[in-house]
Design an enzyme around this catalytic site. Structure first.
Site, short mmCIF file in Angstrom:
data_model
loop_
_atom_site.label_atom_id
_atom_site.label_comp_id
_atom_site.label_asym_id
_atom_site.label_seq_id
_atom_site.Cartn_x
_atom_site.Cartn_y
_atom_site.Cartn_z
N GLY A 306 -10.86 -1.71 2.41
CA GLY A 306 -11.43 -0.38 2.54
C GLY A 306 -11.30 0.42 1.26
N MET A 308 -8.31 1.06 -2.46
CA MET A 308 -7.10 0.61 -3.16
C MET A 308 -6.51 1.78 -3.96
SD MET A 308 -4.91 -1.65 -3.91
CE MET A 308 -3.55 -1.41 -5.05
N ASN A 310 -4.74 2.26 -6.72
CA ASN A 310 -4.37 2.21 -8.14
C ASN A 310 -4.02 3.61 -8.63
OD1 ASN A 310 -5.63 -0.53 -8.06
ND2 ASN A 310 -7.50 0.67 -8.00
N GLU A 343 -5.12 6.77 0.58
CA GLU A 343 -4.92 6.35 -0.81
C GLU A 343 -4.13 7.39 -1.62
OE1 GLU A 343 -5.39 3.31 -1.09
OE2 GLU A 343 -6.64 3.20 0.71
N HIS A 346 -0.46 7.21 -0.99
CA HIS A 346 0.13 6.10 -1.75
C HIS A 346 0.57 6.51 -3.15
CE1 HIS A 346 -0.06 2.43 0.54
NE2 HIS A 346 -1.35 2.49 0.76
N GLU A 365 2.45 0.68 3.28
CA GLU A 365 1.25 0.81 4.11
C GLU A 365 1.50 1.56 5.42
OE1 GLU A 365 -1.46 0.49 2.91
OE2 GLU A 365 -1.26 -0.92 1.25
#
Length: 940
Positions: A306, A308, A310, A343, A346, A365
């Site tokens: 879906g 990422m 980074n 995201e 994260h 996650e």
């Protein structure tokens, strides 16, 4: 795939296996042999801890015409122990001109390659000394990957039909090593300085802002990027493309940009607003400033998962980022906002504080999934995100109820096992047990504890126990010095001990002891409740869909029980730490409901007269319980049928109340338990009972379907529910739905698709249109020419519901080739075809015929492969199909997937379906017959 010529100091292609196991310690090991025939000096899959990278200086030069890339890596090293070997990762690339830069001067290094573990050993001619710093220089070259990971090729078609190519990265979990030589494990954090060489017609972006661009000979340009913060290799990212961007600055001064292909940049406004709002929210909530000057969000035309996370350059599927206010649905808005929230969470959970190793992936996650709901509840209350959280717990329980499940924290070694961790257990179960812990500790204490965890371990790596320590005894004096007012206020009002006393009085609260029972053992508990007067008898066991009782033994959880009764809406709490226990109520009650709002990750069985008393409440006054409570009762009762705790007719009697239900979670869970019953029958020759069951479900929800307006009015939950109900009505041939959808489709087709349809009803309309060859072809033409991602997505889904087998087959073949339908969408297309009663055999044949292509494209062990395997097979319920499935998967080798967990899950699921059908079909037939007789009698 890149096939390297055999030259000196160069990397040869790896065999397809990434499944090698760690040799057994203490036993005679076979010495690994390098590609040149010499012994390889390291025999483990995990890298040694003798040398750590400090800084990577990377120059990357992708060629988007020849579809390859070359580069130079200079890695500064910190030697922790005297050693004569540097072991690092590289996969499927040529490595040449490998040099050691030491204080004594520059000298060449001997290079040994061990492809099975993706490892390189660099050997100097003298020992590297502990405490000294060195630098290695490596030149490398490879092809751009034609999969979705590593440094890979993506492409898109412009409105004029021109195909344009770009290159993008996806390094999680173990794919940075396919883009440059590196220490590709999360604990080897370092700083990265990136330079990218490109043609003037392209731009490049990376984790950090661009500092300058230098002109090179031959008309090329070299972009120099600022040095990153200290981070793991899997978070590095760079893209070379012709994207354009829109930008804004957050209240905290962070520059946010959305990048997309030029013809879709007008669909980025919503994502830009959401990213600004959410980054500001997290900045405040975590009390830690976002540490980078910018955050880019890029919509990549080809993307497997879906999105990422980074650091500073999050990447997304186009459907996960692009929104058209006139053409996108309420569920599109919800999905896009959730994925951006995930995201950006994260950036703290995962990027700033990273799990030590992939066994604790859930620390990344589970938290990001959990924070989607916490953040949106506060920043976007109008999305009613709470209405959807329970669904995540139900999905996790589906996988977690099989003996092939795994603990949230699981030992993993090789890349395939690591990939398998990206599943519903790490994400959804992780989020659900965090939600349970937050309810247990109180939201205020939980927030203080996680801030403490993030501050304590910034730029470091953690294991489970670090989190539990941070959440225990949060009112320590040393933590009150951080100046956070909320923390001081909370601790001055009440110590955590007194906050937790409502659960359990006695020894000091031990968060780790409680949570280890949820993270270190697989599965979840079934709590059986039996009320006898004022006495409530409790017992716990593992909930497991099996006919082997020995698999249930030996499991014990510390369960934060919550309950309410007919006598009081107060939520009572009790920590069940033993196999059995007894509670005493202040007075006798008509009913008791445990796991209030299903804030706990467990199921409840009401023994004795318990279920009958709950059925009475639901039939006479269902709003005495919250919609989450009602949804959990529906899920619990039908799941208990599967393990023989409750008779099917009891569950069906409970389902009768659904004719009065209007709330989305309870309605969709009703569908979620009832629809699979006829889906199992569709794969067998039993049309009469199948149609009886379908008729029952339509009858149950007919009143609610009839009340739906064919418009886009109402809240997000009301709009999502409307789409769901009208689509169901049309698929099930409910005459009023079919008539309205047919009329609208014909009008829309007559206008050549220019007529504006209400977005929420388009799926229902398209599905009816897809039933005829002419209608299907018209939908396909609209799909081919649309640049609205959400419209394309709905058109594709509707085309997969067609009864026309030739069209279904063609869609799967097209998705595999990737010309018109993107290969990233192949799993959704194949699973949609397998759900279609006209296509399930086609999907199974296609999966078998193209298995080797798909595991290469999507990677062995990936969530995508698991989704395909389970999606295609999980509705089979006959011995013949089980034998066929076992015959195919049994013919595979370990390299081609024979050891995959999803294959064990598939066998278990089909066995469970067979057991269910054998046990319950006669009961189902009898109940439906009795009900239709009752209905006839009532009509007379």
């Amino acid at each position: 795939m890149f096939v390297a010529p055999l030259l000196l100091l160069l990397f040869v292609p790896f065999p397809p296996s990434s499944g090698a196991q760690l040799p057994n310690q203490g036993q005679t090991k076979s010495v690994p042999i390098a590609t040149n025939g010499q012994p390889f000096p390291w025999d483990r899959m995990r890298l040694p801890k003798t040398v750590f990278p400090l800084h990577y200086d990377l120059t990357i030069h992708p060629n988007l015409t020849t579809l390859d890339f070359s580069g130079v890596a200079r890695i500064q090293l910190d030697v922790r122990e005297d050693t004569n070997t540097i072991v690092l990762h590289a996969k499927q690339m040529q490595v040449s001109n490998v040099l050691l830069l030491a204080p004594e001067g520059v000298r060449p290094l001997q290079v040994l390659e061990y492809p099975q573990f993706h490892q390189l050993a660099l050997r100097p001619d003298s020992v590297l000394t502990k405490g000294r710093r060195y630098e290695v220089h490596l030149e490398f070259a490879a092809n751009l990957s034609d999969s979705f990971h590593g440094f890979y090729k993506s492409s898109y078609r412009t409105k004029s039909g021109e195909v344009r190519v770009l290159a993008s990265t996806q390094f999680e979990a173990t794919f940075a090593r396919a883009a440059f030589p590196c220490f590709d494990e999360p604990a080897f954090k370092a700083n990265f300085t990136i330079r990218i060489i490109r043609e003037p017609r392209h731009i490049s972006i990376s984790n950090m802002p661009k500092l300058k661009t230098v002109e090179l000979p031959g008309g090329l340009l070299e972009d120099h990027f600022d040095t990153t913060v200290k981070m793991s290799t899997y978070l590095l990212a760079y893209i070379v493309s012709d994207f354009v961007s829109v930008s804004r600055t957050t209240q905290h001064g962070v520059n946010i940009s959305i990048y997309a292909v030029p013809e879709k940049i007008d669909q980025t406004a919503y994502a830009l607003d959401a990213a600004v709002k959410l980054l500001d929210f997290y900045d405040d909530y975590f009390d830690i400033p976002y540490p980078l000057p910018k955050q880019d969000l890029a919509a990549i035309p080809d993307f497997q998962s879906g999105a990422m996370e980074n650091w500073g350059l999050t990447t997304y599927r186009e459907t996960g980022l692009l929104f058209d206010p006139d053409k996108s649905s309420a569920s599109d808005k919800l999905g896009i906002t959730k994925v951006i929230a995930h995201e950006l969470a994260h950036q703290w959970f995962g990027n700033l504080v990273t799990m030590e190793w992939w066994n604790d992936l859930w620390l990344n996650e589970g938290f990001a999934k959990f924070m989607e709901f916490i953040s949106l509840d506060i920043t976007y209350p109008e999305l009613h995100v709470d209405d959807f959280f329970l669904g995540k717990c139900f999905e996790a329980m589906e996988v977690d109820s099989l003996s092939s499940s795994h603990p949230v924290s699981t030992h993993v070694e090789n890349p395939t096992q690591i990939q398998e961790m990206f599943d519903d257990v790490s994400y959804d179960k992780g989020a659900c047990i965090l939600n349970m812990l937050r309810d247990f500790l109180t939201p205020e204490a939980f927030e203080i504890g996680i801030i403490r965890y993030l501050k304590r371990y910034s730029y470091q790596n953690t294991v489970n126990s670090h989190l539990w320590e941070s959440l225990t005894d949060i009112c320590n004096s040393d933590d009150l010095d951080d100046g956070r007012m909320k923390h001081k206020e909370f601790c001055s009002k009440r110590d955590l001990q007194s906050g937790a006393a409502k659960w359990y009085s006695g020894d000091e609260l031990d968060v780790r002891a409680i949570m280890d029972t949820w993270t270190l053992q697989e599965g979840f508990p079934l709590v059986t409740v039996e009320v006898r007067g004022r006495e409530v008898r409790l017992s716990q066991e593992r909930y497991l869909k099996t006919d082997d009782p020995s698999l249930i033994e030996g499991f014990l959880w510390q369960i934060p029980l919550t309950y309410m009764t007919s006598a009081s809406s107060t939520i009572h709490r009790f920590l069940l730490k033993t196999k059995t226990d007894v509670l005493y109520l202040p007075e006798e009650v008509d009913w008791v409901k445990f796991n209030v709002d299903m804030s706990g990750y467990y199921m409840v069985h009401y023994a004795g007269e318990g279920w009958n008393s709950i059925i009475k409440v639901l039939q006479h006054n269902h709003t005495a319980l919250t919609s989450n409570d009602r949804a959990s009762l529906i899920q619990n009762v039908f799941q208990l049928v599967s393990v023989g705790k409750v008779r099917l007719d009891t569950a069906l009697e409970l389902s009768l109340y659904l004719s009065k239900e209007t709330e989305i979670m309870a309605v969709t869970q009703g569908f979620g338990e009832l629809v699979p019953l006829y889906k199992l029958m569709e794969k067998r020759d039993m049309a009469a009972l199948e149609n009886q069951m379908k008729g029952y479900i339509v009858e149950l929800f007919r009143g609610l379907i009839d009340r739906q307006e064919w418009t886009d009015s109402g809240s997000v939950s009301e709009r999502v529910l409307r789409s769901y109900l009208l689509l169901f009505g049309c698929v099930r041939n409910y005459p009023p739905c079919v008539a309205k959808a047919t009329q609208l489709f014909n009008q829309w087709k007559d206008s050549d698709g220019t007529m504006s349809l209400p977005v929420d009803i388009t799926m229902a309309v398209f599905v009816i249109g897809a039933r005829t060859p002419e209608g299907w072809d018209f939908l396909f033409e609209k799909y081919r020419h649309s640049f609205q991602m959400s419209v394309k997505s709905r058109l594709k889904s509707a085309m997969g519901v067609t009864p026309l087998k030739d069209k279904l087959k063609w869609m799967m073949e097209q998705s595999l080739s990737g010309e018109i339908m993107k290969t990233q969408d192949l799993p959704d297309v194949v699973v949609a075809v397998s759900r279609n009663p006209h296509g399930y055999k086609l999907a199974w044949d296609f999966l078998r015929a193209n298995w080797h292509t798909m595991i290469k494209k999507f990677d062995l062990g990936s969530h995508t492969i698991s989704y395909l395997v389970n999606g295609v097979t999980n509705q089979y319920s006959t011995r013949e199909m089980l034998d066929e499935v076992k015959s195919f998967f049994g013919s595979l080798t370990e390299e081609t997937g024979s050891e995959l967990r999803c294959i064990r899950q598939t066998y278990e699921t089909i066995e469970d379906n067979i057991r269910w059908m054998d046990t319950n079909l006669p009961l189902l037939q009898a109940w439906l017959d009795k009900r239709s007789r009752r209905a006839v009698h009532e009509d007379l």
